[in-house]
Design an enzyme around this catalytic site. Structure first.
Site, mmCIF file in Angstrom:
data_model
loop_
_atom_site.group_PDB
_atom_site.id
_atom_site.type_symbol
_atom_site.label_atom_id
_atom_site.label_comp_id
_atom_site.label_asym_id
_atom_site.label_seq_id
_atom_site.Cartn_x
_atom_site.Cartn_y
_atom_site.Cartn_z
ATOM 1 C CD GLU A 73 48.474 1.089 -39.683
ATOM 2 O OE1 GLU A 73 49.255 1.814 -38.913
ATOM 3 O OE2 GLU A 73 48.998 0.707 -40.659
ATOM 4 N NE ARG A 93 37.789 -20.370 -25.307
ATOM 5 C CZ ARG A 93 36.643 -20.341 -26.269
ATOM 6 N NH1 ARG A 93 35.801 -21.329 -26.388
ATOM 7 N NH2 ARG A 93 36.605 -19.208 -27.109
ATOM 8 C CG HIS A 148 38.842 -20.783 -19.230
ATOM 9 N ND1 HIS A 148 37.378 -21.218 -19.507
ATOM 10 C CD2 HIS A 148 39.342 -21.713 -19.728
ATOM 11 C CE1 HIS A 148 37.268 -22.522 -19.772
ATOM 12 N NE2 HIS A 148 38.747 -22.813 -20.133
ATOM 13 C CG ASP A 161 33.579 -28.145 -17.979
ATOM 14 O OD1 ASP A 161 33.728 -27.720 -16.783
ATOM 15 O OD2 ASP A 161 33.588 -27.175 -18.926
ATOM 16 C CE LYS A 218 32.846 -29.753 -21.500
ATOM 17 N NZ LYS A 218 32.632 -28.265 -22.065
ATOM 18 N NE ARG A 240 35.290 -29.302 -25.002
ATOM 19 C CZ ARG A 240 34.339 -28.481 -25.460
ATOM 20 N NH1 ARG A 240 33.640 -28.981 -26.591
ATOM 21 N NH2 ARG A 240 33.642 -27.648 -24.623
ATOM 22 C CG ASP A 297 32.795 -20.425 -28.494
ATOM 23 O OD1 ASP A 297 32.462 -19.539 -29.195
ATOM 24 O OD2 ASP A 297 33.956 -20.763 -28.798
ATOM 25 C CB ALA A 341 25.186 -22.681 -27.351
ATOM 26 N N GLY A 342 27.044 -25.691 -27.502
ATOM 27 C CA GLY A 342 27.122 -27.015 -27.745
ATOM 28 C C GLY A 342 26.891 -27.621 -26.079
#
Length: 313
Positions: A43, A99, A133, A172, A195, A197, A225, A227-228
């Site tokens: 904390e 997201r 986003h 995307d 793409k 998923r 994130d 990097a994929g």
């Protein structure tokens, strides 16, 4: 009875201290004094070590996961509210949990809406953030939101590269609007990656819509994130005849084995901002600071002047 403009003061959450110091320097002031008391169970408690009664407060802190970063911002806002600050602006270079902006399947939360309400309840009277986003997240707030775009940082850098046969790409379908905006300014072609998923952060299939043969491609996205997506898109474009592939992404989350993927990919360069501090350096990653952008907008907000000139699109 004369009205006096409240004194501006800038404070920082611990995890954004480096960026906050740059913003304060560009703003022309020093960071205010805050101490953090920590208990052995994890904390923590922030404390403003100077009077903020009647002042305009800017609290700088990205709210990227883990939850400590968000909780730190909430506690700072609550402390400022209870210390009688007149205006409390939450400066979120990166707005985390964004997201989760809709219900994409049954029985899931809308996390971005929840975070928006938490910030307002904690005491934020204004929000300044960059490259959400999804633009519609602004509608989750009942307080004013200044939504900035990192295009004002990236576009001058892209122009300085003087790339021939430039093509802007979106990794995307959701980022196509952003890609078209960049291409309009740069007068270039656009290609889109489609793409599918299996689950979050796992790509099943990717296809390219458009021709990249003989082109220097720049992928545009709001965040990276694992990097994929970016690395897979770069490999696909080189296979389809692209001369080079770069990527510009505002928020460098770079979790998991993202650094290894970038180093081993065909990406020539990944250009990011310092909205989130990097975990480590990489020869392939170039960081452009967003400090001057935030400092200028904060100055304009304090003096109640327009920020329209900060938008290139």
């Amino acid at each position: 009875m004369s009205y006096t403009v409240p004194e501006p003061k800038i404070f920082a959450c611990e995890q954004s201290m480096g960026l906050a110091e740059k913003i304060a320097e560009s703003f022309g002031t020093k960071l205010g004094s805050v101490t953090f008391s920590k208990y052995s169970d994890g904390e923590f408690q922030p404390s403003f070590e100077e009077s903020i009664r009647g002042a305009r407060i800017f609290i700088i802190g990205s709210t990227h996961p883990g939850t400590e970063n968000l909780m730190e911002m909430l506690l700072m806002l609550d402390a400022a509210k209870r210390a009688s600050a007149r205006h409390i602006t939450a400066v979120l270079p990166y707005f985390g949990w964004a997201r989760q902006d809709r219900k994409d399947k049954p029985r899931v939360p809308i996390g971005a809406k929840l975070v928006a309400k938490l910030l307002e309840t904690a005491g934020a009277t204004r929000i300044i953030t960059m490259d959400l986003h999804a633009d519609q997240i602004q509608g989750f707030f009942e307080k004013p939101v200044d939504h900035l775009f990192a295009s004002t940082i990236f576009l001058p850098y892209l122009e300085s590269l003087k790339l021939d046969n430039l093509t802007i790409a979106s990794p995307d379908m959701g980022g196509s609007k952003r890609a078209y905006a960049y291409s309009k300014f740069l007068e270039s072609d656009v290609v889109i990656c489609y793409k599918q998923r299996k689950k979050a952060n796992v790509i099943d299939h990717m296809e390219l819509i458009g021709d990249v043969r003989g082109k220097n491609v720049v992928l545009v996205d709001d965040m990276v994130d694992t990097a994929g997506t970016l690395t897979k898109a770069a490999d696909l474009m080189i296979e389809r005849g692209a001369l080079s592939v770069r990527a510009i992404t505002t928020h460098a989350l770079l979790s998991g084995n993202a650094y290894e993927r970038i180093e081993n990919s065909r990406l020539e360069e990944l250009i990011v901002t310092d909205s989130i501090p990097l975990r480590k350096e990489s020869n392939k990653i170039k960081v452009l600071t967003c400090a001057n952008l935030f400092a200028d907008v904060m100055h304009r907000v304090h003096h109640n002047t327009s920020i329209s000139s900060k938008f290139l699109m």
